[in-house]
Design a protein around this motif. Structure first.
Motif, mmCIF file in Angstrom:
data_model
loop_
_atom_site.group_PDB
_atom_site.id
_atom_site.type_symbol
_atom_site.label_atom_id
_atom_site.label_comp_id
_atom_site.label_asym_id
_atom_site.label_seq_id
_atom_site.Cartn_x
_atom_site.Cartn_y
_atom_site.Cartn_z
ATOM 1 N N ARG A 35 0.857 -1.321 -0.068
ATOM 2 C CA ARG A 35 -0.104 0.213 -0.134
ATOM 3 C C ARG A 35 0.870 1.340 0.221
ATOM 4 N NH1 ARG A 35 -2.969 -4.130 1.516
ATOM 5 N NH2 ARG A 35 -5.072 -4.116 1.886
ATOM 6 N N LEU A 36 1.942 1.147 0.902
ATOM 7 C CA LEU A 36 2.891 2.451 0.723
ATOM 8 C C LEU A 36 3.429 2.715 -0.476
ATOM 9 C CD1 LEU A 36 4.524 1.972 4.423
ATOM 10 C CD2 LEU A 36 2.457 3.354 3.784
ATOM 11 N N ALA A 37 3.949 1.567 -1.071
ATOM 12 C CA ALA A 37 4.685 1.422 -2.196
ATOM 13 C C ALA A 37 3.803 2.115 -3.434
ATOM 14 C CB ALA A 37 5.141 0.270 -3.018
ATOM 15 N N ARG A 38 2.560 1.724 -3.443
ATOM 16 C CA ARG A 38 1.615 2.308 -4.489
ATOM 17 C C ARG A 38 1.398 3.659 -4.144
ATOM 18 N NH1 ARG A 38 -1.725 -2.743 -3.775
ATOM 19 N NH2 ARG A 38 -3.276 -1.520 -2.318
ATOM 20 N N ALA A 39 1.398 4.215 -3.141
ATOM 21 C CA ALA A 39 1.216 5.619 -2.756
ATOM 22 C C ALA A 39 2.680 6.262 -3.150
ATOM 23 C CB ALA A 39 0.638 5.897 -1.232
ATOM 24 N N GLY A 40 3.687 5.894 -3.317
ATOM 25 C CA GLY A 40 4.749 6.507 -3.793
ATOM 26 C C GLY A 40 5.765 6.525 -2.430
ATOM 27 N N VAL A 41 5.538 6.274 -1.549
ATOM 28 C CA VAL A 41 6.364 6.365 -0.323
ATOM 29 C C VAL A 41 7.380 5.485 -0.299
ATOM 30 C CG1 VAL A 41 6.212 5.983 2.175
ATOM 31 C CG2 VAL A 41 4.485 7.009 1.256
ATOM 32 N N PRO A 42 8.554 6.204 0.064
ATOM 33 C CA PRO A 42 9.937 5.321 0.057
ATOM 34 C C PRO A 42 9.778 4.393 1.334
ATOM 35 C CG PRO A 42 10.438 7.684 -0.254
ATOM 36 C CD PRO A 42 8.986 7.649 0.078
ATOM 37 N N VAL A 43 10.153 2.881 1.032
ATOM 38 C CA VAL A 43 9.791 1.945 1.824
ATOM 39 C C VAL A 43 11.125 1.194 1.925
ATOM 40 C CG1 VAL A 43 8.421 -0.229 2.244
ATOM 41 C CG2 VAL A 43 7.467 1.696 1.354
ATOM 42 N N ARG A 44 11.537 0.820 3.240
ATOM 43 C CA ARG A 44 12.447 -0.277 3.580
ATOM 44 C C ARG A 44 11.964 -1.516 4.018
ATOM 45 N NH1 ARG A 44 17.398 2.133 6.382
ATOM 46 N NH2 ARG A 44 17.525 2.849 4.047
ATOM 47 N N LEU A 45 12.120 -2.507 3.241
ATOM 48 C CA LEU A 45 11.620 -4.032 3.866
ATOM 49 C C LEU A 45 12.482 -4.754 4.862
ATOM 50 C CD1 LEU A 45 10.137 -5.200 0.364
ATOM 51 C CD2 LEU A 45 9.167 -3.457 2.284
ATOM 52 N N LEU A 46 11.923 -5.057 5.832
ATOM 53 C CA LEU A 46 12.759 -5.787 6.798
ATOM 54 C C LEU A 46 11.995 -7.287 7.150
ATOM 55 C CD1 LEU A 46 13.460 -2.731 7.440
ATOM 56 C CD2 LEU A 46 14.083 -3.698 9.877
ATOM 57 N N GLY A 47 12.745 -8.234 7.049
ATOM 58 C CA GLY A 47 12.105 -9.553 7.455
ATOM 59 C C GLY A 47 13.287 -10.378 7.914
ATOM 60 N N ARG A 48 12.909 -11.506 8.659
ATOM 61 C CA ARG A 48 14.125 -12.569 8.949
ATOM 62 C C ARG A 48 14.553 -13.184 7.898
ATOM 63 N NH1 ARG A 48 10.754 -16.288 12.952
ATOM 64 N NH2 ARG A 48 9.391 -16.271 11.062
ATOM 65 N N ASP A 49 14.014 -13.563 6.745
ATOM 66 C CA ASP A 49 14.528 -13.827 5.536
ATOM 67 C C ASP A 49 14.259 -12.998 4.452
ATOM 68 O OD1 ASP A 49 15.495 -15.548 3.444
ATOM 69 O OD2 ASP A 49 14.142 -16.931 3.983
ATOM 70 N N PRO A 50 15.595 -12.438 3.941
ATOM 71 C CA PRO A 50 15.259 -11.223 2.903
ATOM 72 C C PRO A 50 14.966 -11.799 1.745
ATOM 73 C CG PRO A 50 17.267 -10.652 4.343
ATOM 74 C CD PRO A 50 16.828 -12.273 4.675
ATOM 75 N N SER A 51 15.342 -13.007 1.272
ATOM 76 C CA SER A 51 15.036 -13.567 0.013
ATOM 77 C C SER A 51 13.435 -13.982 0.095
ATOM 78 C CB SER A 51 15.568 -15.094 0.056
ATOM 79 O OG SER A 51 15.286 -15.979 0.867
ATOM 80 N N ARG A 52 12.962 -13.736 1.001
ATOM 81 C CA ARG A 52 11.315 -13.858 1.084
ATOM 82 C C ARG A 52 10.647 -12.723 0.639
ATOM 83 N NH1 ARG A 52 8.788 -16.153 5.623
ATOM 84 N NH2 ARG A 52 7.124 -16.304 4.351
ATOM 85 N N LEU A 53 11.209 -11.398 0.719
ATOM 86 C CA LEU A 53 10.585 -9.999 0.995
ATOM 87 C C LEU A 53 10.002 -9.916 -0.486
ATOM 88 C CD1 LEU A 53 13.252 -8.152 2.865
ATOM 89 C CD2 LEU A 53 10.863 -9.048 3.547
ATOM 90 N N PRO A 54 9.015 -9.123 -0.680
ATOM 91 C CA PRO A 54 8.602 -8.979 -2.078
ATOM 92 C C PRO A 54 9.329 -7.851 -2.939
ATOM 93 C CG PRO A 54 7.148 -7.635 -0.594
ATOM 94 C CD PRO A 54 8.061 -8.423 0.231
ATOM 95 N N GLU A 55 9.509 -7.788 -4.089
ATOM 96 C CA GLU A 55 9.914 -6.781 -4.924
ATOM 97 C C GLU A 55 8.905 -5.552 -5.234
ATOM 98 O OE1 GLU A 55 12.161 -8.209 -8.276
ATOM 99 O OE2 GLU A 55 13.369 -9.522 -7.239
#
Length: 310
Positions: A35-55
């Protein structure tokens, strides 16, 4: 700064303050990030396994940063203005992990935390995990960081998931009521809060606590009836005593603290602690919160395991 000191892809970010989203590979964090990405907000994705994070467009990816690793969290949060903090998986160390993540945010210069808490969070809450959320909220309050707490109710998705293939929903909830809420409604509410904070001219949610619930509070017997309507088979609710609840869950191989969390979540319903119906979702999102019937209509996969009697 070396290539390992900052997240990947930061050169592609749009302008504006950076929001770090934890749990971005999960059901809630992932929805918020999109939702933030669609709104054009700069986003940093954090997760336990970076390979599972969406692009996502305009998003970068932080290296693995477990909540309990303060230094890794500090590096992952460097340059972030806002932290959307999804609670960690339940564990005996969850409060310590949350506190470490919050302290890392302070050290990194984060200015605002939006924390996903739980309805009725209190030091004496019946639901043991709700006490964890209270302790986390209390720690955030001790910092100088601006904050907003989103206290969500039970998930609507949990109702079909907790119903066995035998068509029985079991638990010591008595005739208590719960205003369960959809993941989508939590995500849309969180996005509204986060986007308002990113816009200096928008409304301020600083210091606010929002109860995020569905539009109505129902008993588990009523939930079973609704499940029966959509599946076309008999679905029933079997109220249990505390002893029966522990016994029926003894074969899962779970640790005592985890089983206590499961059982006390139902007992919180029986105690009336989950009956709150809030208008926060429609106020924040501008649309009605989803009912159980609407949720089941939109998510047939959630009850697919109930379509064929065991």
């Amino acid at each position: 700064m070396t290539s390992t000191d900052h997240p990947q892809g930061s050169e592609g970010l749009t302008s504006g303050p950076l929001t770090a989203v934890t749990g971005a590979s999960g059901a809630l964090g992932g929805r918020v990030a999109k939702r933030l990405a669609r709104a054009g907000v700069p986003v940093r994705l954090l997760g336990r396994d970076p390979s599972r994070l969406p692009e996502l467009p305009g998003a970068d990816t932080a290296p693995a940063a477990p909540y309990g690793d303060g230094e890794a969290m500090r590096r992952a949060l460097a340059g972030a203005h806002t932290l959307f903090l999804v609670s960690a998986h339940e564990s005996p160390d969850r409060v310590r992990e949350h506190m470490t993540a919050v302290d890392a945010a302070v050290a990194a210069g984060v200015e605002r935390i939006v924390y996903v808490s739980f309805l009725g969070a209190a030091p004496d809450a019946t639901f043991t995990f709700a006490r964890d959320h209270w302790d986390t909220e209390a720690h955030i309050r001790t910092t100088e960081i601006r904050y907003t707490f989103l206290r969500d109710s039970w998930y609507l998705a949990g109702l079909p998931a907790m119903t066995g293939t035998d068509g029985v929903l079991r638990g010591p909830a008595g005739d208590g009521r719960v205003a369960a809420v959809a993941h989508e409604d939590i995500a849309d509410s969180a996005a509204a809060v986060l986007l308002a904070g990113a816009d200096p001219s928008g409304p301020s949610h600083d210091g606010q606590t929002y109860d995020l619930t569905g539009p109505e509070a129902f008993t588990l017997a009523e939930a079973a009836e609704e499940l029966g309507r959509v599946t076309g088979r008999a679905i029933t609710y079997a109220p249990e005593t505390r002893e029966e609840a522990y016994a029926s869950r003894s074969g899962y191989g779970a640790q005592d603290w985890e089983v206590a969390g499961w059982v006390t979540s139902y007992e919180a319903i029986a105690a009336g602690e989950m009956a709150t119906v809030s208008d926060a979702v429609p106020r924040l999102t501008g649309r009605p919160a989803k009912s159980l019937a609407t949720y089941l209509k939109e998510h047939p996969d959630s009850y697919r395991h109930l379509l064929t009697p065991a």
